[in-house]
Design an enzyme around this catalytic site. Sequence first.
Site, PDB file in Angstrom:
ATOM      1  N   GLN A 127       0.841  -1.208   0.000  1.00 31.42           N
ATOM      2  CA  GLN A 127       0.000   0.000   0.000  1.00 31.42           C
ATOM      3  C   GLN A 127       0.871   1.252   0.000  1.00 31.42           C
ATOM      4  OE1 GLN A 127      -2.183   0.307   3.646  1.00 31.42           O
ATOM      5  NE2 GLN A 127      -3.454   1.998   2.969  1.00 31.42           N
ATOM      6  N   GLY A 128       0.886   1.975  -1.100  1.00 29.04           N
ATOM      7  CA  GLY A 128       1.723   3.186  -1.191  1.00 29.04           C
ATOM      8  C   GLY A 128       0.893   4.442  -0.977  1.00 29.04           C
ATOM      9  N   SER A 130       1.285   6.534   2.417  1.00 29.01           N
ATOM     10  CA  SER A 130       2.005   7.492   3.266  1.00 29.01           C
ATOM     11  C   SER A 130       3.285   8.017   2.615  1.00 29.01           C
ATOM     12  CB  SER A 130       2.389   6.850   4.600  1.00 29.01           C
ATOM     13  OG  SER A 130       1.245   6.353   5.231  1.00 29.01           O
ATOM     14  N   SER A 162       4.668  -1.227   3.988  1.00 29.06           N
ATOM     15  CA  SER A 162       4.811  -2.615   4.453  1.00 29.06           C
ATOM     16  C   SER A 162       4.847  -3.556   3.248  1.00 29.06           C
ATOM     17  CB  SER A 162       3.620  -3.023   5.331  1.00 29.06           C
ATOM     18  OG  SER A 162       3.459  -2.133   6.397  1.00 29.06           O
ATOM     19  N   GLU A 245      -9.319  -1.039   6.529  1.00 28.37           N
ATOM     20  CA  GLU A 245      -8.044  -1.174   7.237  1.00 28.37           C
ATOM     21  C   GLU A 245      -8.245  -1.033   8.746  1.00 28.37           C
ATOM     22  OE1 GLU A 245      -5.033   1.627   6.035  1.00 28.37           O
ATOM     23  OE2 GLU A 245      -3.408   0.318   6.730  1.00 28.37           O
ATOM     24  N   SER A 379      -3.535   6.825  13.271  1.00 28.29           N
ATOM     25  CA  SER A 379      -3.070   6.756  14.662  1.00 28.29           C
ATOM     26  C   SER A 379      -4.251   6.897  15.623  1.00 28.29           C
ATOM     27  CB  SER A 379      -2.060   7.884  14.922  1.00 28.29           C
ATOM     28  OG  SER A 379      -2.753   9.124  14.909  1.00 28.29           O
ATOM     29  N   GLU A 381      -4.766   9.105  17.887  1.00 24.73           N
ATOM     30  CA  GLU A 381      -5.244  10.494  17.974  1.00 24.73           C
ATOM     31  C   GLU A 381      -6.201  10.787  16.817  1.00 24.73           C
ATOM     32  OE1 GLU A 381      -2.042   9.618  18.262  1.00 24.73           O
ATOM     33  OE2 GLU A 381      -1.843   9.917  20.420  1.00 24.73           O
TER      34      GLU A 381
HETATM   35  C1  LIG Z   1       4.745  -0.458  11.099  1.00 27.21           C
HETATM   36  C2  LIG Z   1       4.092   0.508  10.163  1.00 27.21           C
HETATM   37  C3  LIG Z   1       3.602   0.065   8.951  1.00 27.21           C
HETATM   38  C4  LIG Z   1       3.023   0.958   8.044  1.00 27.21           C
HETATM   39  N1  LIG Z   1       2.621   0.488   6.823  1.00 27.21           N
HETATM   40  C5  LIG Z   1       2.153   1.370   5.899  1.00 27.21           C
HETATM   41  C6  LIG Z   1       1.831   0.929   4.586  1.00 27.21           C
HETATM   42  O1  LIG Z   1       1.954  -0.250   4.252  1.00 27.21           O
HETATM   43  N2  LIG Z   1       1.420   1.841   3.700  1.00 27.21           N
HETATM   44  C7  LIG Z   1       1.252   3.161   4.005  1.00 27.21           C
HETATM   45  O2  LIG Z   1       0.827   3.926   3.159  1.00 27.21           O
HETATM   46  N3  LIG Z   1       1.559   3.605   5.247  1.00 27.21           N
HETATM   47  C8  LIG Z   1       1.996   2.744   6.195  1.00 27.21           C
HETATM   48  N4  LIG Z   1       2.337   3.191   7.458  1.00 27.21           N
HETATM   49  C9  LIG Z   1       2.263   4.628   7.736  1.00 27.21           C
HETATM   50  C10 LIG Z   1       1.156   5.009   8.690  1.00 27.21           C
HETATM   51  O3  LIG Z   1      -0.092   5.000   8.065  1.00 27.21           O
HETATM   52  C11 LIG Z   1       1.525   6.387   9.252  1.00 27.21           C
HETATM   53  O4  LIG Z   1       2.691   6.210  10.029  1.00 27.21           O
HETATM   54  C12 LIG Z   1       0.437   6.970  10.097  1.00 27.21           C
HETATM   55  O5  LIG Z   1      -0.645   7.360   9.297  1.00 27.21           O
HETATM   56  C13 LIG Z   1       0.947   8.192  10.907  1.00 27.21           C
HETATM   57  O6  LIG Z   1       1.544   9.094  10.068  1.00 27.21           O
HETATM   58  P1  LIG Z   1       3.018   9.672  10.367  1.00 27.21           P
HETATM   59  O7  LIG Z   1       3.905   8.528  10.673  1.00 27.21           O
HETATM   60  O8  LIG Z   1       3.362  10.575   9.244  1.00 27.21           O
HETATM   61  O9  LIG Z   1       2.865  10.513  11.714  1.00 27.21           O
HETATM   62  P2  LIG Z   1       2.283  11.993  11.835  1.00 27.21           P
HETATM   63  O10 LIG Z   1       1.065  12.110  10.986  1.00 27.21           O
HETATM   64  O11 LIG Z   1       3.376  12.966  11.613  1.00 27.21           O
HETATM   65  O12 LIG Z   1       1.857  12.024  13.348  1.00 27.21           O
HETATM   66  C14 LIG Z   1       2.797  12.210  14.412  1.00 27.21           C
HETATM   67  C15 LIG Z   1       2.017  12.271  15.721  1.00 27.21           C
HETATM   68  O13 LIG Z   1       1.129  13.406  15.697  1.00 27.21           O
HETATM   69  C16 LIG Z   1      -0.204  12.995  15.930  1.00 27.21           C
HETATM   70  N5  LIG Z   1      -1.127  13.785  15.093  1.00 27.21           N
HETATM   71  C17 LIG Z   1      -0.989  14.055  13.775  1.00 27.21           C
HETATM   72  N6  LIG Z   1      -2.029  14.792  13.331  1.00 27.21           N
HETATM   73  C18 LIG Z   1      -2.844  14.988  14.391  1.00 27.21           C
HETATM   74  C19 LIG Z   1      -4.094  15.669  14.577  1.00 27.21           C
HETATM   75  N7  LIG Z   1      -4.710  16.258  13.558  1.00 27.21           N
HETATM   76  N8  LIG Z   1      -4.660  15.663  15.817  1.00 27.21           N
HETATM   77  C20 LIG Z   1      -4.039  15.025  16.859  1.00 27.21           C
HETATM   78  N9  LIG Z   1      -2.846  14.371  16.746  1.00 27.21           N
HETATM   79  C21 LIG Z   1      -2.270  14.355  15.541  1.00 27.21           C
HETATM   80  C22 LIG Z   1      -0.250  11.530  15.509  1.00 27.21           C
HETATM   81  O14 LIG Z   1      -1.275  10.818  16.161  1.00 27.21           O
HETATM   82  C23 LIG Z   1       1.126  11.047  15.940  1.00 27.21           C
HETATM   83  O15 LIG Z   1       1.125  10.745  17.314  1.00 27.21           O
HETATM   84  C24 LIG Z   1       2.887   2.322   8.391  1.00 27.21           C
HETATM   85  C25 LIG Z   1       3.347   2.770   9.639  1.00 27.21           C
HETATM   86  C26 LIG Z   1       3.941   1.873  10.514  1.00 27.21           C
HETATM   87  C27 LIG Z   1       4.443   2.376  11.823  1.00 27.21           C
END
Ligand SMILES: Cc1cc2nc3c(=O)[nH]c(=O)nc-3n(C[C@H](O)[C@H](O)[C@H](O)COP(=O)(O)OP(=O)(O)OC[C@H]3O[C@@H](n4cnc5c(N)ncnc54)[C@H](O)[C@@H]3O)c2cc1C
Length: 394
Positions: A127-128, A130, A162, A245, A379, A381
């Site tokens: 899944q591309g 993020s 992933s 999901e 997440s 949040e």
């Molecule tokens: C093990 C793993 C597997 C993954 N696999 C995939 C995959 O296969 N394909 C894919 O596309 N993505 C994947 N992801 C990405 C995942 O969807 C993102 O990590 C997730 O959506 C959070 O985005 P971020 O990491 O950019 O954190 P950020 O969005 O930068 O968030 C950082 C922190 O800020 C908080 N936050 C952000 N915005 C808000 C808000 N509006 N209100 C309150 N709090 C907020 C978040 O909850 C978090 O605690 C994976 C992530 C992990 C860890």
Amino acid sequence: MLRLDFAPELADFRAQVRDFLHDALPADIRRRTANCEHIEKSEQQRWDRILAAKGWRAPNWPKDHGGPGWSAMERFVYDEEYSLASAPRGNPAGVSLLGPILISYGTEEQKRRFLPPILSSEEWWCQGFSEADAGSDLAALRATACRDGDDYIVNGVKLWTSYAHDAEWMFLLARTSKEERKQAGISFFLMPMDSPGITVTPIVTLGGLHMVNQVMLDDVRIPSAYRVGEDGAGWRIAGSLLGHERFVGARLAPTTALLQHIRKLVNVYAGCDKPLAADPHFAAELARLEIDLLALKATAYRVMSQETPGTSPGPEVSVLKLQGAKLMQDVADLLASIAGPLAIADPGSATGTVPFDHQLAYLSQQALDLRKLTIFGGSSEIQKNIIARRILQV
Ligand SMILES: Cc1cc2nc3c(=O)[nH]c(=O)nc-3n(C[C@H](O)[C@H](O)[C@H](O)COP(=O)(O)OP(=O)(O)OC[C@H]3O[C@@H](n4cnc5c(N)ncnc54)[C@H](O)[C@@H]3O)c2cc1C
């Protein structure tokens, strides 16, 4: 006392599923899954093929596309028995995420081309969605897809992808036009991972596992026949996929299995001078987790009973994802705490000499790895924001 009994026909269905999984799941795969060991792609495909032959590989697909056509409750029972049997789950991107999307939004040609190899597990997907600055705020994604004749040329960097190293295909979101509303102008594509211009770089996460990757897309050509839905319809399609999901992310069945495992261990001495069952702190924590699971299951049944076939889960699924992810982390932490200092041993050095049937050394790896549950699929949040806006309407 709340009782969650199933209708008699579901009890028969449960027995059927249990018997099949007991007889059909290869012992070596069952043992490795029960020990939380990594299951290689080839091993997973061996098991997937057995499920496909039985017609049970895609529990969430309708019958006319090769699914078993089960009701939501049958799927729930199957899922629970699946975890209790220690059957491996593998990569959910094709069967649980993309499959329902292609069934709803794909052309007949796309369904014919892509659904059968997902069912047979011959082609794996990743899944591309993020990117570095587009996770929670997915609409901020910057990957672009520019039309060039019958193709699109895609540039950008996907992050945390992933299974990108194991997958033959990726479904991705890229921007096909710049609009004022950032959710507009995003399209949904299917891309072969062996296309020129793709570089996959591994990322090792907290538990020491390689599951996620960075994927660089440098002038990658995607034929327009591989766009799903209209140009600019990607955001709506992605929203529907994220609902599926979140349901997967609630992890009710694996948590049920982990709790049953802990129940079996409570009378065992674990490197200390009294059985776990005699420790009031441990007993209270176990009871709390079991009660939380029961409450969450009651909510899940309510959500499922409102489900209309062929539609995506509503915002209520965010409650399941929020609570389910946290619960599974708590259960995994309790399990790791049983192991005490042994839980930080190197998994590679785990031996059969531990005092009970689980390979203790994998427990801390699992507990660390499960930190991801409250991040991916939206997440915690973000789930709270959805609950506030769309359910509580504050
Ligand atoms: C093990 C793993 C597997 C993954 N696999 C995939 C995959 O296969 N394909 C894919 O596309 N993505 C994947 N992801 C990405 C995942 O969807 C993102 O990590 C997730 O959506 C959070 O985005 P971020 O990491 O950019 O954190 P950020 O969005 O930068 O968030 C950082 C922190 O800020 C908080 N936050 C952000 N915005 C808000 C808000 N509006 N209100 C309150 N709090 C907020 C978040 O909850 C978090 O605690 C994976 C992530 C992990 C860890």
